[in-house]
Structures are given as C-alpha cells and as structure tokens.
Write an enzyme that holds these catalytic residues in place. Structure first.
Site, PDB file in Angstrom:
ATOM      1  N   ASN A 236      -9.326  -0.182   5.635  1.00  0.00           N
ATOM      2  CA  ASN A 236      -8.570  -1.432   5.788  1.00  0.00           C
ATOM      3  C   ASN A 236      -9.153  -2.276   6.915  1.00  0.00           C
ATOM      4  O   ASN A 236      -9.244  -3.498   6.798  1.00  0.00           O
ATOM      5  CB  ASN A 236      -7.090  -1.137   6.050  1.00  0.00           C
TER       6      ASN A 236
ATOM      7  N   ARG B  80       4.060  11.716  27.094  1.00  0.00           N
ATOM      8  CA  ARG B  80       4.095  10.603  26.123  1.00  0.00           C
ATOM      9  C   ARG B  80       4.237   9.279  26.870  1.00  0.00           C
ATOM     10  O   ARG B  80       3.635   8.275  26.494  1.00  0.00           O
ATOM     11  CB  ARG B  80       5.285  10.787  25.162  1.00  0.00           C
TER      12      ARG B  80
ATOM     13  N   HIS C  55       1.289  -0.688   4.203  1.00  0.00           N
ATOM     14  CA  HIS C  55       1.858   0.575   3.721  1.00  0.00           C
ATOM     15  C   HIS C  55       1.477   0.734   2.251  1.00  0.00           C
ATOM     16  O   HIS C  55       1.611  -0.233   1.475  1.00  0.00           O
ATOM     17  CB  HIS C  55       3.376   0.587   3.896  1.00  0.00           C
TER      18      HIS C  55
ATOM     19  N   GLY D 190      12.161   0.056  13.486  1.00  0.00           N
ATOM     20  CA  GLY D 190      12.296   1.123  12.469  1.00  0.00           C
ATOM     21  C   GLY D 190      10.940   1.583  11.945  1.00  0.00           C
ATOM     22  O   GLY D 190       9.901   1.191  12.467  1.00  0.00           O
TER      23      GLY D 190
ATOM     24  N   ASP E   9       8.653   1.278   8.719  1.00  0.00           N
ATOM     25  CA  ASP E   9       8.443   0.553   7.444  1.00  0.00           C
ATOM     26  C   ASP E   9       9.667  -0.286   7.065  1.00  0.00           C
ATOM     27  O   ASP E   9       9.950  -0.496   5.892  1.00  0.00           O
ATOM     28  CB  ASP E   9       8.137   1.557   6.309  1.00  0.00           C
TER      29      ASP E   9
HETATM   30  C1  GRF Z   1      -4.424   4.247   3.600  1.00  0.00           C
HETATM   31  O1  GRF Z   1      -3.811   4.945   2.541  1.00  0.00           O
HETATM   32  C2  GRF Z   1      -3.500   3.177   4.115  1.00  0.00           C
HETATM   33  O2  GRF Z   1      -2.668   2.665   3.123  1.00  0.00           O
HETATM   34  C3  GRF Z   1      -2.671   3.890   5.085  1.00  0.00           C
HETATM   35  O3  GRF Z   1      -3.599   4.743   5.755  1.00  0.00           O
HETATM   36  C4  GRF Z   1      -4.589   5.185   4.797  1.00  0.00           C
HETATM   37  C5  GRF Z   1      -5.975   5.175   5.403  1.00  0.00           C
HETATM   38  O4  GRF Z   1      -6.377   3.870   5.581  1.00  0.00           O
HETATM   39  N1  GRF Z   1      -1.966   2.964   5.930  1.00  0.00           N
HETATM   40  P1  GRF Z   1      -7.819   3.475   6.243  1.00  0.00           P
HETATM   41  O5  GRF Z   1      -8.892   3.857   5.251  1.00  0.00           O
HETATM   42  O6  GRF Z   1      -7.966   4.260   7.527  1.00  0.00           O
HETATM   43  O7  GRF Z   1      -7.726   2.003   6.437  1.00  0.00           O
END
Ligand code: GRF
Length: 196
Positions: free
Chosen positions: A14, A66, A110, A149, A151
């Site tokens: 992404n 944390r 998501h 929250g 998502d």
């Molecule tokens: C993907 O399934 C994305 O939808 C989720 O994390 C997974 C890995 O994403 N949020 P990426 O290849 O690291 O972008």
C-alpha cells in the site's frame, strides 16, 4: 502541499501504491515526509529507502514500557510534521495522545467492506479467512478516518471485489489489494490533498 507520514508493519504494497501514485500524478499536491515502522524487518522500509524517503523504525520492543514507546513514536511523528498520517498495513494500536493530537488527520486502509469483518482481531489474512468462512460473494476494502475505536471512524471510500469459487485467503487477499486497496488509498489521499 499535503505532507504525509505513512506508518507500516509489513510488505508495504500500500505504501508502494502511494509512492507510485505520487510519481504518476494520480495523487496530486502531496509529499511523503517519512515512513515509520514498528518492525525493523518490514520490507516497506526498503521500499521507502529505494524511493529516497526518510524511514524510521520505532519498535515497542526497544522500550522498557508502552508509555516510553508511545512518547518516542509521537515525538518522531511531530518531528516529521504531517498534515495527514496514513496507516498502511500498520499493526500497532496508536497512542491515544496521537489520535487526539492528529484528530481527523489519520486514515487507515482496511481489507474489507466495513462494517463487515473489522474490529479487534480482524487484520491481514484473518479478514479474508472470515469472509470466506461466512461465504460472502462480495468483499472489498475501505479507507476510513481513525478515531479512538478500531476501524470505527468515518468512511472515506470503499471498493467492492468479487469473491470467486475456490478462492483461498491468500488469493482473495491479493485480489482485494490489487483491485481495491491500491486504488482507493491513492484516490482518498488525492481527494484530501485537494483541500491543501
Ligand atoms: C493488507 O492486507 C492491508 O489491507 C492491511 O495490511 C496488509 C498488508 O499491507 N492493512 P501492505 O502490503 O503492508 O501494504
């Protein structure tokens, strides 16, 4: 100009879609100031490096508590000074102080059509396993604002993807990424960037 920081944990496909989207002009008026990962082995960090984008690993494992991790993560984020934080496959719960400070300026991708298959425990392949187990004929991806929250924030964009006979979770995940995630995440950032 919209300044973005992208948070990653894994392969970074992404992130790559955002990098490529800016290069191709699909995402206008936008620059990536940095990439932050919680995982030193994330291939996403390599993708950032290859694109000449400053990348940082801030891992909870490197801190005694944390609270210390949260403080360091927020400090690094503020140093980069984003208008928008993009969570792209980021698997760490954000510090509350961060979601408060960057209220309505954090988005997440998501891999389902929220409100289906989302919330605590629904991430990565688990989302597609649940969709296949339920027998849905259509799934997809959602870009939404992040609130306190999981998502649950306002939905920005969604794209539907067909589930095919014999799909495995891996095959379905790939189709959802190719046909939905890598399309609507750049489009969502471009839409936000038009206000800057
Ligand atoms: C993907 O399934 C994305 O939808 C989720 O994390 C997974 C890995 O994403 N949020 P990426 O290849 O690291 O972008």
């Amino acid at each position: 100009m919209l300044t973005v920081v992208v948070c990653v944990s894994g392969g970074g496909t992404n992130l790559q879609a955002v990098i490529d989207g800016i290069r191709k002009g699909i995402i206008r008026n936008t620059r990536i100031a940095g990439v932050i990962s919680n995982n030193p082995g994330a291939y996403a960090l390599k993708r950032a490096e290859e694109a000449g984008i400053p990348s940082f690993c801030v891992s909870p494992k490197d801190y005694k508590s944390r609270e210390e991790y949260n403080k360091s993560f927020l400090k690094k984020m503020k140093e980069l000074g984003p208008d928008l934080i993009v969570l792209a496959g980021f698997l760490v719960i954000l510090p509350e102080e961060m979601t408060r400070f960057y209220k309505n300026r954090i988005i997440n991708i998501h891999p389902s059509l929220i409100p289906s298959f989302c919330g605590t425990g629904f991430y990565g392949l688990k989302v597609h396993e649940a969709a296949l187990a339920r027998g849905v004929k259509i799934t997809g991806a959602t870009v939404h604002y992040v609130d306190e929250g999981t998502d649950t924030g306002e939905i920005i964009m969604q794209k539907a993807v067909e589930v095919k006979e014999g799909d495995t979770p891996q095959v379905l995940q790939r189709r959802v990424m190719e046909e939905a995630e890598w399309v609507i995440l750049p489009q969502s950032i471009d839409r936000i960037a038009q206000k800057y």
